[in-house]
Each structure stands twice: as structure tokens, then as C-alpha cells.
Enzyme design. Structure first.
Site, PDB file in Angstrom:
ATOM      1  N   HIS A  47      -2.180  -5.616   1.615  1.00 55.42           N
ATOM      2  CA  HIS A  47      -3.435  -6.190   1.301  1.00 55.42           C
ATOM      3  C   HIS A  47      -3.371  -7.393   0.868  1.00 55.42           C
ATOM      4  CE1 HIS A  47      -7.401  -6.642  -0.670  1.00 55.42           C
ATOM      5  NE2 HIS A  47      -6.824  -7.403  -1.681  1.00 55.42           N
ATOM      6  N   PHE A  55     -15.484   3.696   6.870  1.00 49.42           N
ATOM      7  CA  PHE A  55     -14.048   3.858   6.430  1.00 49.42           C
ATOM      8  C   PHE A  55     -13.818   3.822   4.958  1.00 49.42           C
ATOM      9  CE2 PHE A  55     -14.107  -0.622   7.689  1.00 49.42           C
ATOM     10  CZ  PHE A  55     -13.804  -1.210   6.288  1.00 49.42           C
ATOM     11  N   THR A  66      -5.887  -7.213  10.496  1.00 47.31           N
ATOM     12  CA  THR A  66      -5.849  -6.001   9.889  1.00 47.31           C
ATOM     13  C   THR A  66      -5.434  -4.543  10.712  1.00 47.31           C
ATOM     14  OG1 THR A  66      -7.899  -6.803   9.094  1.00 47.31           O
ATOM     15  CG2 THR A  66      -7.774  -4.580   8.547  1.00 47.31           C
ATOM     16  N   TYR A 102     -12.323  -1.670  -3.872  1.00 40.72           N
ATOM     17  CA  TYR A 102     -12.930  -1.849  -2.487  1.00 40.72           C
ATOM     18  C   TYR A 102     -14.581  -1.664  -2.610  1.00 40.72           C
ATOM     19  CZ  TYR A 102      -8.469  -1.902  -0.057  1.00 40.72           C
ATOM     20  OH  TYR A 102      -7.321  -2.359   0.444  1.00 40.72           O
ATOM     21  N   LYS A 135       0.796  -1.230   0.085  1.00 42.18           N
ATOM     22  CA  LYS A 135       0.221  -0.070   0.059  1.00 42.18           C
ATOM     23  C   LYS A 135       0.855   1.399   0.183  1.00 42.18           C
ATOM     24  CE  LYS A 135      -4.137  -2.227   2.313  1.00 42.18           C
ATOM     25  NZ  LYS A 135      -4.932  -2.115   3.343  1.00 42.18           N
ATOM     26  N   ASN A 141      -2.034   0.162   6.990  1.00 45.61           N
ATOM     27  CA  ASN A 141      -1.584  -1.225   7.533  1.00 45.61           C
ATOM     28  C   ASN A 141      -0.591  -1.851   6.327  1.00 45.61           C
ATOM     29  OD1 ASN A 141      -3.532  -2.006   5.725  1.00 45.61           O
ATOM     30  ND2 ASN A 141      -4.862  -3.095   7.028  1.00 45.61           N
ATOM     31  N   ARG A 155       2.145  -6.128   9.146  1.00 44.65           N
ATOM     32  CA  ARG A 155       1.483  -4.910   9.497  1.00 44.65           C
ATOM     33  C   ARG A 155       1.589  -4.824  10.943  1.00 44.65           C
ATOM     34  NH1 ARG A 155      -4.565  -7.281   7.304  1.00 44.65           N
ATOM     35  NH2 ARG A 155      -4.381  -5.949   5.387  1.00 44.65           N
ATOM     36  N   ARG A 162      -2.234 -14.142   4.382  1.00 43.46           N
ATOM     37  CA  ARG A 162      -2.828 -13.395   5.570  1.00 43.46           C
ATOM     38  C   ARG A 162      -2.174 -13.390   6.919  1.00 43.46           C
ATOM     39  NH1 ARG A 162      -7.567 -10.750   4.082  1.00 43.46           N
ATOM     40  NH2 ARG A 162      -7.944 -10.591   6.175  1.00 43.46           N
ATOM     41  N   GLU A 184      -9.960  -9.990  -7.400  1.00 42.74           N
ATOM     42  CA  GLU A 184      -9.180  -9.015  -7.399  1.00 42.74           C
ATOM     43  C   GLU A 184      -8.136  -9.082  -8.394  1.00 42.74           C
ATOM     44  OE1 GLU A 184      -9.473  -8.237  -2.565  1.00 42.74           O
ATOM     45  OE2 GLU A 184      -7.765  -9.171  -3.339  1.00 42.74           O
TER      46      GLU A 184
HETATM   47  P1  IDP Z   1      -8.179  -6.795   5.388  1.00 42.92           P
HETATM   48  O1  IDP Z   1      -7.460  -6.018   4.668  1.00 42.92           O
HETATM   49  O2  IDP Z   1      -7.568  -7.326   6.451  1.00 42.92           O
HETATM   50  O3  IDP Z   1      -8.757  -7.804   4.588  1.00 42.92           O
HETATM   51  P2  IDP Z   1     -10.903  -5.374   5.513  1.00 42.92           P
HETATM   52  O4  IDP Z   1     -11.739  -5.782   6.554  1.00 42.92           O
HETATM   53  O5  IDP Z   1     -11.151  -6.228   4.210  1.00 42.92           O
HETATM   54  O6  IDP Z   1      -9.324  -5.931   6.144  1.00 42.92           O
HETATM   55  O7  IDP Z   1     -10.614  -3.981   5.395  1.00 42.92           O
HETATM   56  C1  IDP Z   1      -9.912  -3.509   4.019  1.00 42.92           C
HETATM   57  C2  IDP Z   1      -9.127  -2.476   4.510  1.00 42.92           C
HETATM   58  O8  IDP Z   1      -9.793  -1.306   4.944  1.00 42.92           O
HETATM   59  C3  IDP Z   1      -8.019  -2.556   5.493  1.00 42.92           C
HETATM   60  O9  IDP Z   1      -6.881  -3.497   5.160  1.00 42.92           O
HETATM   61  C4  IDP Z   1      -7.776  -1.337   5.954  1.00 42.92           C
HETATM   62  O10 IDP Z   1      -6.742  -0.676   5.155  1.00 42.92           O
HETATM   63  C5  IDP Z   1      -9.072  -0.601   6.002  1.00 42.92           C
HETATM   64  N1  IDP Z   1      -9.763  -0.649   7.345  1.00 42.92           N
HETATM   65  C6  IDP Z   1     -10.596  -1.667   7.856  1.00 42.92           C
HETATM   66  N2  IDP Z   1     -11.121  -1.481   8.918  1.00 42.92           N
HETATM   67  C7  IDP Z   1     -10.781  -0.231   9.189  1.00 42.92           C
HETATM   68  C8  IDP Z   1     -11.222   0.635   9.854  1.00 42.92           C
HETATM   69  O11 IDP Z   1     -12.125   0.258  10.908  1.00 42.92           O
HETATM   70  N3  IDP Z   1     -10.963   1.948  10.047  1.00 42.92           N
HETATM   71  C9  IDP Z   1     -10.196   2.545   8.904  1.00 42.92           C
HETATM   72  N4  IDP Z   1      -9.699   1.676   8.032  1.00 42.92           N
HETATM   73  C10 IDP Z   1     -10.122   0.313   8.009  1.00 42.92           C
HETATM   74 MG    MG Z   2     -10.264  -7.688   3.135  1.00 41.57          MG
END
Ligand code: IDP
Ligand code: MG
Length: 137
Positions: free
Chosen positions: A116, A58, A92, A50, A10, A113, A103, A86, A127
Site C-alpha cells: 500500500h 470491493f 494497483t 479504507y 499487506k 497486491n 506489485r 507509488r 494515514e
Molecule cells: P491503490 O492501493 O493503488 O491506491 P485504491 O484504488 O486506493 O488503490 O484501492 C485500495 C486497495 O483496494 C487496492 O490496493 C487493492 O488492494 C484494493 N482494490 C482496488 N480496486 C479493487 C478491485 O477492483 N477489486 C478488488 N480490490 C480492489
Molecule cells: Mg489508494
């Protein structure tokens, strides 16, 4: 055929010059990198990627962030690719991620973070197609 995942470095991690360290970890973990390119997403492209999160609080800041700088897109392959990537990334939220995960080491917030990874074979296929369309594949 080995399972594939889409991985992204990212904008936060690219800006912090962490590409080398992250790719080194990817190779040490036994992944084959079968696709790799650096791109700058438009806001619309980040929104499309997304789209599953369009109703989340978010979504707007996340898609601003993801279109704020270059990102490195990769297709990775090994055994148990999706779950292993993962695991290597960690939770996350970097504050909750296990020590030694990408992360935990390189993320600075739940949004920023560093990396992805796809969350299922179906998502991975969608994707990968999103970034490697038609003739490029
Ligand atoms: P993941 O990347 O671990 O699969 P997801 O829930 O799919 O997590 O969320 C996608 C991306 O959205 C996360 O990697 C992060 O960058 C962002 N994100 C997820 N939850 C939050 C939040 O509560 N606040 C701000 N950004 C978030
Ligand atoms: Mg995800």
C-alpha cells in the site's frame, strides 16, 4: 522536511515471506524508514483505514483480506516520497503493473497486491495519524 508516506506490506506478502525483499528495495530506492511496526488489524480497524472506499464493491472483501493476517506498517521519507513509492509499487492491478515493480513481481490479484502507499500529502498525514496516534508519535 522530507515528504512522508505511509507504506504497508499487506498480509499476502507477509505470508509469502517477502518482507526482506520489499524492505531491501525500499532501502535501495533511497527511502529512509522512519517508523516500522507489525500489527494485526481488526475488521473494524481495516474498515476505518479504507473508509474512503466504503461505497466500492470491493470494500468488504478488501477489509476481510487486510484483517486476515499481520501487516507491516512503515513511514517512509525521501524526495518525492509519495510519487516515488507509488512508482516502485506499480499499478494497483499487478497484471497492469510495469515489469520490476513490487506489485508486478509480488502481487497476485488487484486485491492481493502486496503493498500500500498513500496517494497525496493529505492522505499520507491522515494515514500516518491513523496508525501512530498521540503519545506514540
Ligand atoms: P491503490 O492501493 O493503488 O491506491 P485504491 O484504488 O486506493 O488503490 O484501492 C485500495 C486497495 O483496494 C487496492 O490496493 C487493492 O488492494 C484494493 N482494490 C482496488 N480496486 C479493487 C478491485 O477492483 N477489486 C478488488 N480490490 C480492489
Ligand atoms: Mg489508494
Amino acid at each position: 522536511m522530507a515528504e512522508k508516506t505511509l507504506a504497508i506490506i499487506k498480509p499476502d506478502a507477509v505470508k509469502k515471506k517477502l518482507i526482506g525483499k520489499i524492505i531491501q528495495k525500499i532501502e535501495e530506492e533511497g527511502f529512509k524508514i522512519s517508523g516500522l511496526k507489525m500489527i494485526l488489524l481488526t475488521k473494524e480497524e481495516a474498515q476505518g483505514f479504507y473508509i474512503v472506499h466504503k461505497d466500492k464493491h470491493f470494500y468488504d472483501p478488501l477489509t476481510d483480506f487486510m484483517s486476515s493476517g499481520e501487516i507491516l506498517i512503515m513511514v517512509l521519507e525521501r524526495e518525492n516520497t509519495i510519487s516515488h513509492w507509488r512508482e516502485v509499487m506499480g499499478a494497483t492491478d499487478p497484471a497492469l503493473a510495469q515489469p520490476g515493480t513490487l506489485r508486478q513481481m509480488y502481487g497476485s490479484s488487484v486485491e492481493r497486491n502486496a503493498t500500500h502507499g498513500s496517494d497525496s500529502p493529505q492522505t499520507a498525514e491522515w494515514e500516518i495519524n491513523y496508525f501512530y496516534k498521540s503519545e506514540e508519535k
